[in-house]
Design a protein around this motif. Structure first.
Motif, PDB file in Angstrom:
ATOM      1  N   PHE A  48      -0.474  -7.198  -5.518  1.00  0.00           N
ATOM      2  CA  PHE A  48      -1.601  -7.011  -6.433  1.00  0.00           C
ATOM      3  C   PHE A  48      -2.683  -6.108  -5.861  1.00  0.00           C
ATOM      4  CE2 PHE A  48       0.566 -10.236  -8.759  1.00  0.00           C
ATOM      5  CZ  PHE A  48       0.218  -9.978 -10.080  1.00  0.00           C
ATOM      6  N   GLN A  49      -2.614  -5.826  -4.569  1.00  0.00           N
ATOM      7  CA  GLN A  49      -3.450  -4.742  -4.047  1.00  0.00           C
ATOM      8  C   GLN A  49      -2.989  -3.415  -4.647  1.00  0.00           C
ATOM      9  OE1 GLN A  49      -4.476  -4.731   0.275  1.00  0.00           O
ATOM     10  NE2 GLN A  49      -3.506  -6.745   0.290  1.00  0.00           N
ATOM     11  N   GLY A  50      -1.671  -3.258  -4.770  1.00  0.00           N
ATOM     12  CA  GLY A  50      -1.144  -2.043  -5.388  1.00  0.00           C
ATOM     13  C   GLY A  50      -1.440  -1.970  -6.872  1.00  0.00           C
ATOM     14  N   VAL A  51      -1.384  -3.116  -7.557  1.00  0.00           N
ATOM     15  CA  VAL A  51      -1.649  -3.137  -8.993  1.00  0.00           C
ATOM     16  C   VAL A  51      -3.122  -2.866  -9.279  1.00  0.00           C
ATOM     17  CG1 VAL A  51      -1.678  -4.609 -11.041  1.00  0.00           C
ATOM     18  CG2 VAL A  51       0.290  -4.673  -9.484  1.00  0.00           C
ATOM     19  N   GLY A  52      -4.005  -3.428  -8.472  1.00  0.00           N
ATOM     20  CA  GLY A  52      -5.432  -3.298  -8.725  1.00  0.00           C
ATOM     21  C   GLY A  52      -6.043  -1.988  -8.275  1.00  0.00           C
ATOM     22  N   ALA A  53      -5.411  -1.295  -7.341  1.00  0.00           N
ATOM     23  CA  ALA A  53      -6.014  -0.090  -6.762  1.00  0.00           C
ATOM     24  C   ALA A  53      -6.325   1.007  -7.780  1.00  0.00           C
ATOM     25  CB  ALA A  53      -5.116   0.455  -5.644  1.00  0.00           C
ATOM     26  N   PRO A  54      -5.423   1.349  -8.734  1.00  0.00           N
ATOM     27  CA  PRO A  54      -5.731   2.446  -9.653  1.00  0.00           C
ATOM     28  C   PRO A  54      -6.900   2.161 -10.587  1.00  0.00           C
ATOM     29  CG  PRO A  54      -3.380   1.902  -9.696  1.00  0.00           C
ATOM     30  CD  PRO A  54      -4.076   0.807  -8.979  1.00  0.00           C
ATOM     31  N   LEU A  55      -7.256   0.893 -10.776  1.00  0.00           N
ATOM     32  CA  LEU A  55      -8.339   0.546 -11.694  1.00  0.00           C
ATOM     33  C   LEU A  55      -9.718   0.751 -11.069  1.00  0.00           C
ATOM     34  CD1 LEU A  55      -6.871  -2.835 -13.029  1.00  0.00           C
ATOM     35  CD2 LEU A  55      -6.609  -0.547 -14.025  1.00  0.00           C
ATOM     36  N   THR A  56      -9.783   0.796  -9.750  1.00  0.00           N
ATOM     37  CA  THR A  56     -11.068   0.778  -9.068  1.00  0.00           C
ATOM     38  C   THR A  56     -11.924   2.016  -9.324  1.00  0.00           C
ATOM     39  OG1 THR A  56     -10.059  -0.604  -7.364  1.00  0.00           O
ATOM     40  CG2 THR A  56     -12.184   0.392  -6.842  1.00  0.00           C
ATOM     41  N   PRO A  57     -11.393   3.256  -9.262  1.00  0.00           N
ATOM     42  CA  PRO A  57     -12.253   4.412  -9.542  1.00  0.00           C
ATOM     43  C   PRO A  57     -12.940   4.330 -10.896  1.00  0.00           C
ATOM     44  CG  PRO A  57     -10.199   5.148  -8.539  1.00  0.00           C
ATOM     45  CD  PRO A  57     -10.035   3.687  -8.840  1.00  0.00           C
ATOM     46  N   ARG A  58     -12.239   3.803 -11.898  1.00  0.00           N
ATOM     47  CA  ARG A  58     -12.850   3.656 -13.225  1.00  0.00           C
ATOM     48  C   ARG A  58     -13.979   2.631 -13.188  1.00  0.00           C
ATOM     49  NH1 ARG A  58      -8.663   2.415 -17.859  1.00  0.00           N
ATOM     50  NH2 ARG A  58      -7.856   4.350 -16.961  1.00  0.00           N
TER      51      ARG A  58
END
Length: 422
Positions: free
Chosen positions: A75-85
């Motif tokens: 879930f670190q991989g799943v959550g990472a792309p959402l952070t810049p937004r």
């Protein structure tokens, strides 16, 4: 006829500026960064010596036991792309505060008397760490633009100090608190609360700066194009360099998390006392501190980091090979070599994010991509190792496969170390 103008009101800004300057003090910022960083590995390393007990409590198989450390990584991989937004919408400071509070909640959820709560807590912890993993390089690059590599070394070192403290104190905390593994693991929620309190000045500073900008009269405002620091990197998902950085981080993390999950168990299964195995594991985490601090400093002074990346891969291979052929007699030497390699690889991977980008926004974007790919790859490590162990009845197949992956790390690092900027 002379025209006289009415006297203009005097606006006193000294007090707000004084407050803002105090909140912006570098010592407050550094304290907040370090306390946040302490949390980013502690709750993962703390559970490793407890995996056997948790398996017995819930009657879990080796594969299911591997999921305890795999789920947060996944879930670190799943959550990472959402952070810049999230950071663009709410600001990095508020996002970090929210992530630290969510992390503390996940730590408490993980110790509730339910196997569902155990894995749900792992999910929450993974998402919270993902947000912090992606937010922090951008913050470091924005706040310390001339010392980004050095500060990357400082905060990655602090992450590993937290992991070392957690790994070394999990069993003693279990005995001291008298509540078994639940009390030992739950105690780390206090560290998250302390970090959240220490980070509050940065949130207040950010709000005051936004209020100051909003207070500028509309007639003085002019439409502006986004500053270069705010512009995203175009075509990053098609960049070979970005993919090489992502693979370097991903497979390096796979090696780390596999050993985080199973190194004490490997030593215990070969006849080492459980307490001593925990100490060897804690010592390896301690040695990681040196690698995580020194390698980014070296990387920042080099135009090309190719040799450094290949060296880290070679040390990883040597440590794993020694764990394969002499797991007990060579445990302390293996722990030393692996500590240097794993800490150095972590620091170098984070340094690549700030060295291969020109802006804070670019660092956050590359961090999102590399950590999304990286942690999805890394998630296969602990559960895959558990499944191989269950299938073969030993750890040899897992360690041999890890040696093969070391070659891939070396090749990816050789490409990522080129003196280029996205």
């Amino acid at each position: 006829m002379a025209v006289t103008r009415a006297p203009q009101p005097v606006v006193t800004t000294a007090a707000p500026l004084t407050v803002r300057s105090r909140l912006a003090h570098p010592a407050l910022l550094l304290t907040g960064i370090l306390l946040v960083a302490l949390n980013m590995r502690a709750c993962l390393a703390a559970i490793s010596p407890m995996v056997g007990e948790i398996q017995r409590t819930f009657g879990l198989s080796a594969t299911a036991g591997g999921l305890i450390t795999t789920v947060p990584v996944l879930f670190q991989g799943v959550g990472a792309p959402l952070t810049p937004r999230l950071t663009r919408r709410f600001g990095a400071e508020r996002v970090v505060l929210g992530a630290v509070l969510v992390l503390g909640a996940g730590v408490l959820l993980r110790v509730l008397p339910s196997v569902y709560a155990l894995y749900a807590g792992c999910v929450v912890i993974g998402v919270a760490i993902a947000v912090l993993n992606v937010s922090m390089p951008g913050l470091v690059k924005r706040e310390f633009p001339d010392r980004a590599a050095t500060m990357t070394g400082v905060y990655s070192t602090t992450m590993l100090v937290g992991a070392t403290l957690a790994a070394g104190s999990s069993v003693p905390l279990e005995h001291a608190l008298g509540g078994g593994w639940r009390a030992s693991l739950g105690a780390w929620s206090l560290l998250a609360l302390i970090a959240a309190v220490a980070w509050l000045p940065q949130v207040l500073r950010s709000r005051q700066e936004q209020a100051a900008v909003a207070a500028v009269p509309a007639r003085d405002a002019r439409p502006t194009r986004p500053a270069p620091a705010d512009r995203p990197i175009e075509g990053i998902w098609k960049s070979p360099l970005a993919w090489q950085i992502s693979l370097f981080m991903g497979i390096s993390s796979l090696l780390v998390y596999t050993l985080v999950a199973w190194m004490p168990t490997i030593l215990f299964d070969h006849g080492m006392d459980r307490g001593q195995a925990s100490l060897v594991f804690a010592f390896s985490n301690l040695v990681q501190v040196a690698g995580a601090f020194l390698v980014p400093l070296m990387a920042g002074r080099m135009t090309s980091q190719r040799a450094l990346a290949v060296t880290m891969a070679a040390l990883n291979g040597l440590g794993i090979a020694l764990l394969l052929v002499a797991p007990v007699s060579g445990a302390w030497v293996s722990a030393t070599i692996l500590g240097l390699a794993q800490g150095g690889s972590l620091g170098l991977g984070l340094a690549f994010i700030v060295l291969r980008t020109g802006t804070a926004a670019g660092a956050a974007q590359l961090g999102g991509m590399s950590q999304a790919i990286g942690y999805l790859v890394a998630a296969a490590g602990p559960v895959g190792a558990g499944a191989l162990h269950q299938l073969t009845g030993g750890w040899e197949a897992t360690l041999v496969l890890m040696l093969v992956l070391v070659l891939v790390v070396g090749a990816a690092g050789f490409g990522a170390g080129r003196n280029r900027t996205l």
